[in-house]
Design a protein around this motif. Sequence first.
Motif, PDB file in Angstrom:
ATOM      1  N   ARG A   1      -8.004   4.135   0.020  1.00  0.00           N
ATOM      2  CA  ARG A   1      -9.072   5.141   0.196  1.00  0.00           C
ATOM      3  C   ARG A   1      -9.313   5.890  -1.103  1.00  0.00           C
TER       4      ARG A   1
ATOM      5  N   ASP B   1       0.839  -1.220   0.000  1.00  0.00           N
ATOM      6  CA  ASP B   1       0.000   0.000   0.000  1.00  0.00           C
ATOM      7  C   ASP B   1       0.862   1.254   0.000  1.00  0.00           C
ATOM      8  N   TYR B   2       0.383   2.262  -0.657  1.00  0.00           N
ATOM      9  CA  TYR B   2       1.119   3.528  -0.742  1.00  0.00           C
ATOM     10  C   TYR B   2       0.092   4.672  -0.718  1.00  0.00           C
ATOM     11  N   SER B   3       0.558   5.912  -0.699  1.00  0.00           N
ATOM     12  CA  SER B   3      -0.361   7.057  -0.595  1.00  0.00           C
ATOM     13  C   SER B   3      -0.320   7.885  -1.864  1.00  0.00           C
TER      14      SER B   3
ATOM     15  N   GLY C   1      -1.620  12.361  -0.188  1.00  0.00           N
ATOM     16  CA  GLY C   1      -1.781  12.323   1.253  1.00  0.00           C
ATOM     17  C   GLY C   1      -2.801  11.327   1.727  1.00  0.00           C
ATOM     18  N   LEU C   2      -3.405  10.592   0.812  1.00  0.00           N
ATOM     19  CA  LEU C   2      -4.386   9.564   1.166  1.00  0.00           C
ATOM     20  C   LEU C   2      -3.861   8.215   0.739  1.00  0.00           C
ATOM     21  N   SER C   3      -4.246   7.185   1.501  1.00  0.00           N
ATOM     22  CA  SER C   3      -3.833   5.829   1.118  1.00  0.00           C
ATOM     23  C   SER C   3      -4.489   5.461  -0.193  1.00  0.00           C
ATOM     24  N   TYR C   4      -3.775   4.610  -0.933  1.00  0.00           N
ATOM     25  CA  TYR C   4      -4.307   4.227  -2.233  1.00  0.00           C
ATOM     26  C   TYR C   4      -5.648   3.531  -2.081  1.00  0.00           C
TER      27      TYR C   4
END
Length: 620
Positions: free
Chosen positions: A426, A416-418, A421-424
């Motif tokens: 989300r 998982d990465y962002s 500023g949001l996680s992927y």
Amino acid sequence: MTVIRIGNTNVVNGPNGALSAIVHAPESNSTQQMVFAIDSTHHSAKLMPMLNRICFLIIIISFFGGLPLHAEQATPDNAHVIVVGGNSNYPPYQFIGKNGQPDGYIVDLTKAIAGVMGMKIDIRLGDFGGILDELENGRIDILEGLSYSESRAQHYDFSPPHSIIVHAIFARKGTKEVKTLDELRGKKVLVHRGGGMHSYMKEHNYAHDLVLTDSPRETLQQLAVGKCDYAVVALLPGMYIIREENLTNIVPIAKNIIQQRYYCYAVKKGNTELLARFNEGLTILKKTGQYDAIYNKWLGVLEPQRVSWRVIAKYAALVVIPLVLVLMGTVLWSYSLRKQVAQRTESLSKALVELRSNQQQLVQADKMAALGILVSGVAHEINNPTGIILMNMPTLRKILRDAERILDQYREEHGDYSLGGLSYERVRQELPLLLEEMQDGAERIKHTVNDLKNFARKDDEAAKVLLDFNAVVQTAVRLVDVTTRKATNSFTTSYADNLPGIMGNAQRIEQVVVNLIMNACQALPDPGRAIAISTHFDPQANVVVLTVKDEGSGIPPEHLPRLTDPFFTTKRESGGTGLGLSVSASIIKDHGGELTFDSAHGKGTTVKCTFQAAMEGKKL
């Protein structure tokens, strides 16, 4: 004192109970008197029966022969000649006549008193000052004319007044007028020496201004030739002398300048018996009418003549009746004119109200036309970027769908990465929703701009088409969405299914609905109150009905009949113009509909707007 007249006989109940019977014998031109002395103090209970018997006796004597009656005992007056003094130059009261004998009003009065009282008199007229001296010395018994004053009352006894003296200021014609004695101070004034006014003016410090004369006649004669500018003389003597001497250049300029003076018989202090006899005689003359005859002979001609009521009524009838008829005719004519004016005024008022209403509608129409031009320009500027958004949204969705496979594979390889500023994970869930909201927002902007353009567009009344009423109302609701969200937390709508269509102009009907909803929002005191919009069809009346109900403050009953009047508003201080409901009512009327209000003060208002269905039973 009581006086009874029986034929040629006077029966007098005098002072102290003295009862006199005075009989006039025409054939001898003489008067006899019977005196019955009755002590009223000790015999008051017997007085009336005795009086009745005496009266009966006198009637019998008078009836059966009218013979002269002789007193059983002669009174002192029958044996003594009473000397009566008076002023020889005070006409018309007392003066020496052309035949050299005493004459005048009081002289005749004195003679009449002597006649009814059976007294022998000798009337002596002379200089007033000399007469007073003779009264003091006892050579004269009684004065027939002396004006009463408090100072004189200390030396003389006075009878009730037989005359009232009114004094006046006389002057030559053209002389500056004065109204009071005070205005005469510092001026030389002619006054009769020893007269009542002479005494009065000396007592009031006018002595140094007075020019004294020997008689009222001399006073006015000297005034006529210009010796002084003013004279103070009793009014009636002055008028008598002016007439007799033909002094046409003299007029009275001020009357009643002092309190009225009373002219009386007067005797030396204590001679009350003689004074009582004259009082008694004066009373008899007044009872028998002789006093009035003497008064009218001498003084009545100098006073304004009294007009009888019969004469007044006669002339009043000749003048008043035609005037009343003219007045009645004028009143009727005036009433007819007022009625016509009122009718014309009412018609003009209605025309004026209608003219103002039409004028305001024209103003409103001009405003809408200007707004339409403005909205068209603004709509163009808004629609261009909105169109770009709407055009680019499908491309963004496709890009997202293609990028999701790559982004998903990258997550599987690297975890998982962002992004931003949001996680992927989300971003993977919310980004499609964001794009959907942007799509809906852009479409809403476009729709709102189109609605606004339609609302402001100027359409002719003839451009009426078959309309979906629900759609028109929904468009108006969208236009005021921001306002309703701020005004209330409970805004509900209910649209009936299968409404028949109506013939009308969509933009003008939208204007009505917007006005009604805006009024409902303004009526709410707080957002906790609700507004409800609903439509339905009334088959019996074949009308489509819009109902706007609010839980606001309501409308006072006295305001309900005026709600649609032009310029009537209860919100003047907040910028209201009073045109919204007036314009709305006019639009509804043009569409053959009706606008009604039902309100309870403090409990809210329900407004119903009806439109005729285009065709009974027909659905869009």
